[in-house]
Design a protein around this motif. Structure first.
Motif, short mmCIF file in Angstrom:
data_model
loop_
_atom_site.label_atom_id
_atom_site.label_comp_id
_atom_site.label_asym_id
_atom_site.label_seq_id
_atom_site.Cartn_x
_atom_site.Cartn_y
_atom_site.Cartn_z
N SER A 527 142.74 32.71 100.19
CA SER A 527 142.27 32.58 99.25
C SER A 527 142.18 31.34 97.58
O SER A 527 141.34 31.45 97.51
CB SER A 527 142.15 34.13 98.74
OG SER A 527 143.40 34.19 98.72
N ALA A 528 143.78 31.25 97.85
CA ALA A 528 144.00 30.59 96.70
C ALA A 528 143.31 29.92 96.27
O ALA A 528 142.84 28.67 95.58
CB ALA A 528 145.24 30.80 95.92
N VAL A 529 143.44 29.58 98.08
CA VAL A 529 142.70 27.40 97.87
C VAL A 529 141.63 27.38 97.93
O VAL A 529 141.22 26.93 97.47
CB VAL A 529 143.74 27.10 99.14
CG1 VAL A 529 143.04 25.55 99.59
CG2 VAL A 529 145.26 26.66 99.43
N ARG A 530 140.56 28.87 98.64
CA ARG A 530 139.59 28.05 98.47
C ARG A 530 139.20 28.67 97.25
O ARG A 530 137.92 28.23 96.50
CB ARG A 530 138.52 29.44 99.38
CG ARG A 530 139.10 29.61 100.85
CD ARG A 530 138.01 27.95 101.06
NE ARG A 530 136.34 28.00 100.58
CZ ARG A 530 135.80 27.38 101.64
NH1 ARG A 530 135.99 25.98 101.18
NH2 ARG A 530 134.58 27.77 100.63
N ALA A 531 139.69 29.54 96.01
CA ALA A 531 139.37 29.70 94.70
C ALA A 531 139.19 28.54 94.12
O ALA A 531 138.32 28.34 93.25
CB ALA A 531 140.36 30.98 94.05
N MET A 532 139.52 27.41 94.49
CA MET A 532 139.69 26.20 93.61
C MET A 532 138.40 24.93 94.22
O MET A 532 138.23 24.28 92.78
CB MET A 532 141.32 25.12 94.27
CG MET A 532 142.45 25.06 93.75
SD MET A 532 143.43 24.25 94.56
CE MET A 532 143.02 22.93 94.24
N THR A 533 137.77 25.31 94.74
CA THR A 533 136.30 25.10 95.29
C THR A 533 135.71 25.17 94.10
O THR A 533 134.90 26.28 93.74
CB THR A 533 136.00 25.41 96.88
OG1 THR A 533 136.80 25.52 97.88
CG2 THR A 533 134.30 25.00 96.86
N PRO A 534 134.70 23.79 93.34
CA PRO A 534 133.85 24.01 92.90
C PRO A 534 132.86 25.21 93.18
O PRO A 534 131.85 25.09 93.74
CB PRO A 534 133.65 22.80 92.11
CG PRO A 534 133.71 21.80 92.89
CD PRO A 534 135.00 22.74 93.86
#
Length: 534
Positions: A527-534
């Motif tokens: 979830s932390a990595v995916r939260a970076m997706t613009p």
């Protein structure tokens, strides 16, 4: 022992019967024995079942004019003397079983008689050395004036092309020109690249099957596709247009309409019929660049259009035909996309007959210099002013451009933009060392910014202190994993992409779980990595 001269030829069902000639009863099989300067010791006379009586007459007439000569008859039954496959097979069998004795006999093949198909087969069999002979062509007598007729004549032709330097040289020149044509006339020096272009040239001329051009962005796929079209058009192998489609620009409902067309009223805004780009490419070449970006529905429709040359426009119940040759381009690993479920396996199988991997410019440092000159010429044609380098500037630029420091991440687009900048800034049309120094600094900054993007992503996730605790080796790997995670919609899809090889070996039971465990090593979660997706 004197060598014997042996002539092999078909019985002429019309000519040897003495019909339909300008002069009465000129019959080539008999005329063979009327040339004292070309004595014939034996005739191998080939005929069909229906010509036995004519063969009897011809053999009898030869016995009268040349009683010392021998005539051997060979029955060669053929249902259709105009069927190339049947004729070649029969003649090949004759050549394979005939007891040629080149130590004691010289052989001539008489092509004056027999069908045009048989003449072509003689040429093929002689050139391939199945028949160790030269060609004999007889000509009927011609009328000089009312009271005098000139005697018949003959020509002996050796079709061994290796003995004709002029023809062989021209053949090589034509072949080299075709390869140079595909390279836009650039004298590239990379041997592997040149071999690939030679192969593409042969395939392009001989085949209408799909071609798949792979390679990084800016490697020249689009330009090569256009040159393939121009080459085929110059040889009258295509009559339609070159239609280029960047599949990355096709989005949503309009993608199907753009490619396959639609009928009036098919959807809101469809005020009139639209043919679509596949129909526009009829009789020509369709170039689908970045084909890996097509959606699943478009992939299914494209597969049918490639295989059957037919498809349904949006909203229509009537098929449309379009006979095009497909060239596809991609900078992605389509095999990996198949494993990840993003690309149809059957479509890749259809595209994968002829696949060519175009290397990036950084992998061809010896080709930087000829491409530099090409880009300078393009600038001059475009802007109408000639620009050149002074010696010091050229050496400095090439030293950098061919070094490991030159990333050329956008390949020829980078090089073209670089030349344009230097040519525009060149004082009095002469690129100097100062201009080159400025351009090298600019290229370094640009490539560095692209490399720093992934480092910035890790900084955002881990913070400066967290990133400092990770070895550079692990940073590179983690940056790639993060990039895949941001691209895929689910952890399962990202796991399939990252662990495809071990999945194929059944060494990975749960890809998503394996990915989560890897991220956890660095204090990260999905979830932390995916939260970076613009």
């Amino acid at each position: 022992m004197d060598r014997k001269r042996v002539v092999i030829g078909f019985l002429g069902t019309t000519l040897d019967a003495g019909r339909h000639n300008r002069f009465e009863r000129w019959r080539p099989s008999v005329d063979l024995f009327l040339h004292p300067e070309l004595p014939v010791d034996r005739l191998e006379l080939i005929h069909g079942e229906n010509s036995a009586s004519l063969a009897d007459r011809v053999v009898g007439d030869i016995a009268q004019v040349a009683p010392q000569a021998e005539v051997r008859r060979h029955l060669m039954p053929m249902k259709d003397p105009w069927d190339f496959g049947e004729v070649y097979s029969a003649m090949h069998d004759f050549a394979r079983t005939y007891p040629f004795d080149t130590e004691a006999e010289d052989y001539l093949v008489n092509i004056t008689t027999g069908t045009h198909v048989a003449q072509i087969c003689w040429f093929l069999l002689i050139e391939a050395r199945f028949v160790p002979a030269t060609i004999l062509q007889l000509s009927p007598p011609r009328r000089v004036h009312e009271s005098e007729t000139k005697r018949s004549s003959y020509s002996v032709i050796d079709i061994d092309l290796s003995r004709y330097d002029q023809i062989a040289t021209r053949f090589r020149r034509d072949r080299d020109e075709a390869a140079s044509f595909l390279k836009s006339g650039i004298a590239t020096r990379n041997e592997a690249f040149n071999r690939m272009i030679d192969r593409i040239e042969r395939v392009a001329i001989r085949s209408k099957a799909p071609l798949l051009l792979c390679g990084p962005t800016g490697a020249g796929k689009s330009q090569l596709a256009r040159r393939i079209y121009d080459l085929k058009k110059s040889r009258r192998q295509v009559g339609g247009p070159f239609v280029e489609v960047n599949c990355a620009t096709l989005r949503g409902d309009s993608a199907m309409s753009t490619l396959f067309g639609h009928v009036k009223g098919a959807f809101t805004g469809a005020a009139q019929d639209r043919a679509g780009l596949l129909k526009a490419a009829d009789k020509g070449i369709l170039f689908l660049d970045e084909i890996g970006e097509l959606g699943p529905d478009e992939q299914a429709m494209a597969l049918r259009a490639i295989e059957e040359k037919r498809f349904l426009p949006v909203g229509s119940d009537r098929e449309v035909a379009s006979d095009f040759q497909l060239i596809a381009g991609t900078n992605r690993d389509l095999s990996e996309d198949v494993r990840a479920g993003r690309f149809r396996e059957d479509l890749l199988a259809r595209l994968n007959l002829w696949t060519f991997d175009l290397p990036g410019l950084a992998d061809r440092p010896e080709d930087v210099e000829p491409n530099l000159d090409y880009e300078l010429d393009r600038y001059s044609e475009r802007e109408g002013s000639r620009v050149s380098f002074n010696r010091e500037a050229r050496e400095k630029y090439l030293a950098f451009a061919t070094s490991s420091a030159a990333a050329w991440s956008a390949n020829f687009r980078d090089l073209g933009a670089s030349v344009t900048r230097m040519a525009t800034l060149a004082p009095k049309g002469r690129v100097d060392a100062e201009t080159v120094d400025e351009e090298i600094s600019r290229l370094r900054r640009g490539w560095g910014a692209r490399r720093d993007k992934r480092e910035a992503e890790l900084l955002e996730l881990l913070g400066p202190s967290g990133l400092a605790e990770i070895d550079l080796f692990d940073q590179v790997q983690l940056a790639e994993v993060v990039s895949v995670c941001r691209r895929e919609a689910t952890a399962s899809a990202a796991g399939r992409a990252l662990f495809a090889a071990s999945r194929a070996k059944k060494a990975s039971a749960n890809d998503a779980d394996r990915l989560r465990k890897y991220l956890a090593r660095f204090g990260l979660d999905w979830s932390a990595v995916r939260a970076m997706t613009p």
